[in-house]
Design an enzyme around this catalytic site. Structure first.
Site, PDB file in Angstrom:
ATOM      1  N   SER A 132      22.711  15.294  20.742  1.00  0.00           N
ATOM      2  CA  SER A 132      23.735  16.344  20.705  1.00  0.00           C
ATOM      3  C   SER A 132      23.796  17.119  22.021  1.00  0.00           C
ATOM      4  CB  SER A 132      23.437  17.337  19.576  1.00  0.00           C
ATOM      5  OG  SER A 132      23.348  16.666  18.351  1.00  0.00           O
TER       6      SER A 132
HETATM    7  N1  SAH Z   1      18.981  15.264  16.545  1.00  0.00           N
HETATM    8  C1  SAH Z   1      19.252  14.041  17.270  1.00  0.00           C
HETATM    9  C2  SAH Z   1      20.688  13.661  17.090  1.00  0.00           C
HETATM   10  C3  SAH Z   1      20.767  12.294  16.567  1.00  0.00           C
HETATM   11  S1  SAH Z   1      22.360  11.783  16.026  1.00  0.00           S
HETATM   12  C4  SAH Z   1      18.848  14.161  18.700  1.00  0.00           C
HETATM   13  O1  SAH Z   1      18.495  15.266  19.155  1.00  0.00           O
HETATM   14  O2  SAH Z   1      18.828  13.143  19.395  1.00  0.00           O
HETATM   15  C5  SAH Z   1      22.101  11.729  14.263  1.00  0.00           C
HETATM   16  C6  SAH Z   1      21.075  10.748  13.790  1.00  0.00           C
HETATM   17  O3  SAH Z   1      21.142  10.752  12.357  1.00  0.00           O
HETATM   18  C7  SAH Z   1      21.305   9.309  14.220  1.00  0.00           C
HETATM   19  O4  SAH Z   1      20.173   8.842  14.895  1.00  0.00           O
HETATM   20  C8  SAH Z   1      21.513   8.568  12.891  1.00  0.00           C
HETATM   21  O5  SAH Z   1      20.985   7.256  12.880  1.00  0.00           O
HETATM   22  C9  SAH Z   1      20.805   9.461  11.913  1.00  0.00           C
HETATM   23  N2  SAH Z   1      21.212   9.296  10.517  1.00  0.00           N
HETATM   24  C10 SAH Z   1      22.444   9.021  10.017  1.00  0.00           C
HETATM   25  N3  SAH Z   1      22.408   8.942   8.661  1.00  0.00           N
HETATM   26  C11 SAH Z   1      21.116   9.176   8.306  1.00  0.00           C
HETATM   27  C12 SAH Z   1      20.440   9.210   7.050  1.00  0.00           C
HETATM   28  N4  SAH Z   1      21.064   8.977   5.880  1.00  0.00           N
HETATM   29  N5  SAH Z   1      19.116   9.482   7.048  1.00  0.00           N
HETATM   30  C13 SAH Z   1      18.434   9.703   8.200  1.00  0.00           C
HETATM   31  N6  SAH Z   1      19.031   9.663   9.425  1.00  0.00           N
HETATM   32  C14 SAH Z   1      20.348   9.399   9.474  1.00  0.00           C
END
Ligand code: SAH
Length: 239
Positions: free
Chosen positions: A92
């Protein structure tokens, strides 16, 4: 500092980063450039937009964001936008990480559940400001890489696992804070159930048009507050 001078200093820092490459960023020379980039990120993107919690600002200044992005994006690590981290996912934008962390109202005593470990950057920010962080990632290679990165960086208060965040982490519940970094169509009931009394949830909600909301639980009743409009990757369901 006037605008042109500031722009050229930022340019030089990015050049230093580009020449040094990710492997050299820990040298004392590289660190000066990185520290400057972090300071500019906090001042211009985060403080200027109203995030004021001094603990959050200090955490954002202290954590090396470039260590969470793929090598080819390292020079853009401190810029004002999200970046690809592979598998169609993103780290993000720094401002959104800071805003969501501020909304968590952490004082250092909390047990936090994060859904969507991704790169682990938000996890690191939370672990710096809370007592314990449980983080779930559904894409195995991302989850494993983030867990390794975080333990290599020395974080001892993070429990990371690969799984479907829709189920939460029942063995770790209740959580004082639950934060979602992927957007579900509506807030999953299992996660509401895993909030402690006086707990707070910070989450994007919705499919295309998403709202960033906070949900607070008090004496069993819930209060929802809409903060702003956002665009996150969808929270997908496990198979
Ligand atoms: N907080 C992260 C942002 C990652 S983007 C950072 O700082 O890099 C959101 C993430 O949520 C992705 O990696 C995606 O694979 C994950 N995601 C999506 N659906 C999910 C679920 N049902 N359970 C766990 N993770 C999930």
């Amino acid at each position: 500092m006037n605008g042109n001078r500031h722009r050229s200093i930022v340019g030089i820092c990015i050049l230093v980063l580009a020449c040094a490459g990710p492997g050299m960023l820990c040298s004392s020379k590289g660190e000066t450039a990185v520290d400057h980039l972090k300071e500019m990120m906090v001042k211009k993107q985060i403080e200027a937009r109203g995030v004021s919690d001094s603990r959050v600002l200090a955490a954002m200044r202290s954590i090396d964001r470039h260590r969470f992005v793929p090598d080819q994006h390292v020079t853009a690590a401190y810029e004002d936008h999200p970046l690809p981290i592979g598998y169609g996912q993103t780290i993000s934008q720094p401002y959104i990480v800071a805003l969501m962390t501020e909304l968590c109202e952490l004082d250092g005593s909390e047990k936090v559940l994060e859904i969507g470990t991704g790169s682990g950057y938000q996890t690191a920010v939370l672990a710096t400001l809370a007592s314990e962080v449980y983080s779930i990632e559904i894409i195995e290679p991302l989850g494993k890489a983030a867990a390794l990165r975080l333990s290599t960086m020395g974080y001892k208060n993070i429990h990371a696992r690969v799984g479907d965040g829709y189920a939460g982490w029942p063995e770790g519940a209740p959580f004082d804070v639950i934060i979602l970094t992927a957007s579900p169509p509506e807030i999953p009931q299992a996660l509401i159930d895993q909030m402690s009394d006086n707990g707070i949830m910070v989450a994007p909600v919705g499919d295309f048009n998403q709202e960033l909301v906070t949900l607070t639980k008090q004496g069993g009743s819930l209060t929802k507050r809409t903060i702003t409009y956002v665009r996150f990757v969808p929270m997908v369901r496990g198979r």
